[in-house]
Design a protein around this motif. Structure first.
Motif, PDB file in Angstrom:
ATOM      1  N   SER A  67       0.541  -1.425   0.006  1.00 19.86           N
ATOM      2  CA  SER A  67       0.370  -0.132   0.362  1.00 19.86           C
ATOM      3  C   SER A  67       0.762   1.368  -0.163  1.00 19.86           C
ATOM      4  O   SER A  67       1.078   2.220   0.795  1.00 19.86           O
ATOM      5  N   GLU A  68       1.822   0.826  -0.833  1.00 24.21           N
ATOM      6  CA  GLU A  68       2.692   2.766  -0.826  1.00 24.21           C
ATOM      7  C   GLU A  68       1.990   3.530  -1.006  1.00 24.21           C
ATOM      8  O   GLU A  68       1.311   3.707  -2.108  1.00 24.21           O
ATOM      9  N   GLY A  69       2.061   5.386   0.156  1.00 19.93           N
ATOM     10  CA  GLY A  69       1.840   6.529  -0.291  1.00 19.93           C
ATOM     11  C   GLY A  69       0.811   6.313   0.784  1.00 19.93           C
ATOM     12  O   GLY A  69       0.164   7.218   0.445  1.00 19.93           O
ATOM     13  N   ALA A  70       0.848   5.104   1.559  1.00 25.76           N
ATOM     14  CA  ALA A  70      -0.845   5.430   2.194  1.00 25.76           C
ATOM     15  C   ALA A  70      -0.852   6.257   3.608  1.00 25.76           C
ATOM     16  O   ALA A  70       0.826   6.457   3.680  1.00 25.76           O
ATOM     17  N   THR A  71      -1.405   6.706   4.478  1.00 24.46           N
ATOM     18  CA  THR A  71      -1.495   7.469   4.831  1.00 24.46           C
ATOM     19  C   THR A  71      -1.023   6.232   6.924  1.00 24.46           C
ATOM     20  O   THR A  71      -1.444   5.126   6.992  1.00 24.46           O
ATOM     21  N   GLN A  72      -0.357   6.955   8.007  1.00 24.90           N
ATOM     22  CA  GLN A  72       0.192   6.385   9.121  1.00 24.90           C
ATOM     23  C   GLN A  72      -1.213   5.429   8.960  1.00 24.90           C
ATOM     24  O   GLN A  72      -1.182   4.422   9.715  1.00 24.90           O
ATOM     25  N   SER A  73      -1.992   6.468   9.135  1.00 24.42           N
ATOM     26  CA  SER A  73      -4.203   5.992   9.731  1.00 24.42           C
ATOM     27  C   SER A  73      -4.232   4.846   9.007  1.00 24.42           C
ATOM     28  O   SER A  73      -4.685   3.361   9.296  1.00 24.42           O
ATOM     29  N   ARG A  74      -3.623   4.463   7.784  1.00 29.09           N
ATOM     30  CA  ARG A  74      -4.333   3.836   6.889  1.00 29.09           C
ATOM     31  C   ARG A  74      -3.529   2.616   7.210  1.00 29.09           C
ATOM     32  O   ARG A  74      -4.214   1.550   6.954  1.00 29.09           O
ATOM     33  N   ILE A  75      -2.095   2.991   7.650  1.00 34.06           N
ATOM     34  CA  ILE A  75      -0.796   1.698   7.832  1.00 34.06           C
ATOM     35  C   ILE A  75      -1.566   1.214   8.849  1.00 34.06           C
ATOM     36  O   ILE A  75      -1.474  -0.157   9.379  1.00 34.06           O
ATOM     37  N   ALA A  76      -2.342   1.838   9.766  1.00 37.51           N
ATOM     38  CA  ALA A  76      -2.461   0.971  11.276  1.00 37.51           C
ATOM     39  C   ALA A  76      -3.839   0.353  10.955  1.00 37.51           C
ATOM     40  O   ALA A  76      -3.497  -0.056  11.556  1.00 37.51           O
ATOM     41  N   ARG A  77      -4.128   0.149  10.343  1.00 41.81           N
ATOM     42  CA  ARG A  77      -5.695  -0.273   9.972  1.00 41.81           C
ATOM     43  C   ARG A  77      -5.491  -1.407   9.394  1.00 41.81           C
ATOM     44  O   ARG A  77      -5.506  -2.442   9.661  1.00 41.81           O
ATOM     45  N   LEU A  78      -3.932  -1.606   8.497  1.00 44.90           N
ATOM     46  CA  LEU A  78      -3.996  -2.581   7.835  1.00 44.90           C
ATOM     47  C   LEU A  78      -2.921  -3.506   8.463  1.00 44.90           C
ATOM     48  O   LEU A  78      -3.326  -5.136   8.495  1.00 44.90           O
ATOM     49  N   LEU A  79      -2.903  -3.181   9.862  1.00 48.32           N
ATOM     50  CA  LEU A  79      -1.779  -4.133  10.736  1.00 48.32           C
ATOM     51  C   LEU A  79      -2.241  -4.158  11.494  1.00 48.32           C
ATOM     52  O   LEU A  79      -2.072  -4.947  12.327  1.00 48.32           O
ATOM     53  N   GLU A  80      -3.754  -3.774  12.319  1.00 49.33           N
ATOM     54  CA  GLU A  80      -4.662  -4.006  12.754  1.00 49.33           C
ATOM     55  C   GLU A  80      -3.846  -3.783  14.217  1.00 49.33           C
ATOM     56  O   GLU A  80      -4.094  -3.914  15.077  1.00 49.33           O
ATOM     57  N   VAL A  81      -3.602  -2.021  14.693  1.00 48.01           N
ATOM     58  CA  VAL A  81      -3.150  -1.753  15.416  1.00 48.01           C
ATOM     59  C   VAL A  81      -2.691  -0.232  15.670  1.00 48.01           C
ATOM     60  O   VAL A  81      -3.864   0.096  15.360  1.00 48.01           O
ATOM     61  N   GLY A  82      -3.252   0.523  16.897  1.00 46.95           N
ATOM     62  CA  GLY A  82      -3.503   1.457  17.244  1.00 46.95           C
ATOM     63  C   GLY A  82      -2.090   2.650  16.328  1.00 46.95           C
ATOM     64  O   GLY A  82      -1.345   2.453  15.430  1.00 46.95           O
ATOM     65  N   GLU A  83      -2.926   4.007  15.771  1.00 46.50           N
ATOM     66  CA  GLU A  83      -1.960   5.117  15.022  1.00 46.50           C
ATOM     67  C   GLU A  83      -0.203   4.853  15.594  1.00 46.50           C
ATOM     68  O   GLU A  83       0.466   5.310  14.893  1.00 46.50           O
ATOM     69  N   MET A  84      -0.373   5.288  17.393  1.00 47.52           N
ATOM     70  CA  MET A  84       0.784   5.258  18.084  1.00 47.52           C
ATOM     71  C   MET A  84       1.665   4.454  17.492  1.00 47.52           C
ATOM     72  O   MET A  84       3.061   4.377  17.258  1.00 47.52           O
ATOM     73  N   THR A  85       1.317   2.619  17.694  1.00 51.00           N
ATOM     74  CA  THR A  85       2.333   2.125  17.783  1.00 51.00           C
ATOM     75  C   THR A  85       2.708   2.030  16.125  1.00 51.00           C
ATOM     76  O   THR A  85       4.218   1.660  15.948  1.00 51.00           O
ATOM     77  N   ALA A  86       1.795   2.435  14.933  1.00 50.05           N
ATOM     78  CA  ALA A  86       2.716   2.033  13.621  1.00 50.05           C
ATOM     79  C   ALA A  86       3.422   3.231  13.897  1.00 50.05           C
ATOM     80  O   ALA A  86       4.256   2.984  12.894  1.00 50.05           O
ATOM     81  N   GLY A  87       3.089   4.284  14.149  1.00 53.46           N
ATOM     82  CA  GLY A  87       4.104   5.704  13.965  1.00 53.46           C
ATOM     83  C   GLY A  87       5.618   5.498  14.839  1.00 53.46           C
ATOM     84  O   GLY A  87       6.533   5.921  14.042  1.00 53.46           O
ATOM     85  N   ARG A  88       5.491   4.440  15.574  1.00 54.87           N
ATOM     86  CA  ARG A  88       6.531   4.521  16.224  1.00 54.87           C
ATOM     87  C   ARG A  88       7.718   3.232  15.543  1.00 54.87           C
ATOM     88  O   ARG A  88       8.731   3.038  15.418  1.00 54.87           O
ATOM     89  N   ALA A  89       6.856   2.621  14.499  1.00 53.73           N
ATOM     90  CA  ALA A  89       7.290   1.122  13.670  1.00 53.73           C
ATOM     91  C   ALA A  89       8.187   2.053  12.695  1.00 53.73           C
ATOM     92  O   ALA A  89       9.231   1.891  11.915  1.00 53.73           O
ATOM     93  N   ILE A  90       7.162   2.857  12.099  1.00 58.28           N
ATOM     94  CA  ILE A  90       6.723   3.702  10.984  1.00 58.28           C
ATOM     95  C   ILE A  90       8.473   4.709  10.703  1.00 58.28           C
ATOM     96  O   ILE A  90       9.487   5.153  10.838  1.00 58.28           O
ATOM     97  N   ASP A  91       8.894   5.254  12.207  1.00 53.74           N
ATOM     98  CA  ASP A  91       9.571   6.054  12.987  1.00 53.74           C
ATOM     99  C   ASP A  91      11.108   5.242  12.604  1.00 53.74           C
ATOM    100  O   ASP A  91      12.018   6.155  11.811  1.00 53.74           O
ATOM    101  N   ARG A  92      11.135   4.512  13.096  1.00 47.16           N
ATOM    102  CA  ARG A  92      12.053   3.843  13.035  1.00 47.16           C
ATOM    103  C   ARG A  92      13.143   3.091  11.838  1.00 47.16           C
ATOM    104  O   ARG A  92      13.953   2.852  11.493  1.00 47.16           O
ATOM    105  N   LEU A  93      12.110   2.283  11.472  1.00 49.94           N
ATOM    106  CA  LEU A  93      12.474   2.002   9.668  1.00 49.94           C
ATOM    107  C   LEU A  93      12.301   3.301   9.072  1.00 49.94           C
ATOM    108  O   LEU A  93      13.535   3.200   8.132  1.00 49.94           O
ATOM    109  N   CYS A  94      11.961   4.793   9.551  1.00 50.41           N
ATOM    110  CA  CYS A  94      12.422   5.704   8.240  1.00 50.41           C
ATOM    111  C   CYS A  94      14.393   5.871   8.462  1.00 50.41           C
ATOM    112  O   CYS A  94      14.507   6.380   8.486  1.00 50.41           O
ATOM    113  N   GLU A  95      14.690   6.160   9.993  1.00 53.23           N
ATOM    114  CA  GLU A  95      15.396   6.829  11.082  1.00 53.23           C
ATOM    115  C   GLU A  95      16.462   5.095   9.552  1.00 53.23           C
ATOM    116  O   GLU A  95      17.254   5.483  10.102  1.00 53.23           O
ATOM    117  N   MET A  96      16.279   3.820  10.113  1.00 45.36           N
ATOM    118  CA  MET A  96      16.970   3.385   9.378  1.00 45.36           C
ATOM    119  C   MET A  96      17.076   3.144   7.703  1.00 45.36           C
ATOM    120  O   MET A  96      17.928   2.511   6.599  1.00 45.36           O
TER     121      MET A  96
END
Length: 161
Positions: free
Chosen positions: A58-87
């Motif tokens: 789902s490239e180009g999705a919002t963080q909110s959409r990614i969280a729904r697809l992962l079935e997690v909260g937006e904060m949880t998805a945001g932390r994973a995205i933050d770390r992956l961006c740092e990497m």
């Protein structure tokens, strides 16, 4: 020794411990554990590689959409995205239609890692299907697709019919 239904034990297993839902749950856990063991050397957690996989689909999705697809909260998805961006594996870009929103894309360093994870997934699937003919594999996929379709359709109580 198996009984006439192909189950081990007395044959009076409840749906909670011997039914299809239970078996699928046990199988899903076994697949996750096995894949985690194989992917351990990647340097990613399960949450991170799941996030990468979702962004790939789902490239180009919002963080909110990614969280729904992962079935997690937006904060949880945001932390994973933050770390992956740092990497360098993901990157956030401003949405051209809404400058308050960010869209998430694969980063430059994601391709080799995703290729490795795809190979691991193929190896795991081959392992799961060992001993099944091509026809049996196709039949299994077809049956699982039908069961999934049943689960996604509106539920109606058929117990009194």
């Amino acid at each position: 020794m198996g009984n006439q239904n192909g189950h081990e034990g007395t044959g009076d297993q409840s749906a909670a411990t011997g039914g299809l839902g239970f078996k699928l749950s046990v199988m899903a856990r076994a697949v996750r554990i096995s894949f985690d063991e194989r992917a351990r050397g990647s340097g990613l957690t399960r949450a991170q590689w799941r996030t990468l996989a979702v962004v790939k689909l789902s490239e180009g999705a919002t963080q909110s959409r990614i969280a729904r697809l992962l079935e997690v909260g937006e904060m949880t998805a945001g932390r994973a995205i933050d770390r992956l961006c740092e990497m360098g594996l993901l990157e956030r870009r401003t949405d051209p239609q809404d400058r308050r929103a960010n869209r998430v894309y694969l980063g430059a360093d994601a391709a080799p890692l995703l290729s490795r994870l795809d190979n691991l997934s193929r190896l795991e699937e081959a392992r799961m299907l060992t001993g099944l003919s091509r026809d049996e594999q196709k039949q299994l996929h077809g049956l699982l697709d039908r069961v999934l379709g049943n689960l996604r359709s509106p539920w109606t109580d058929q117990s009194d019919k």
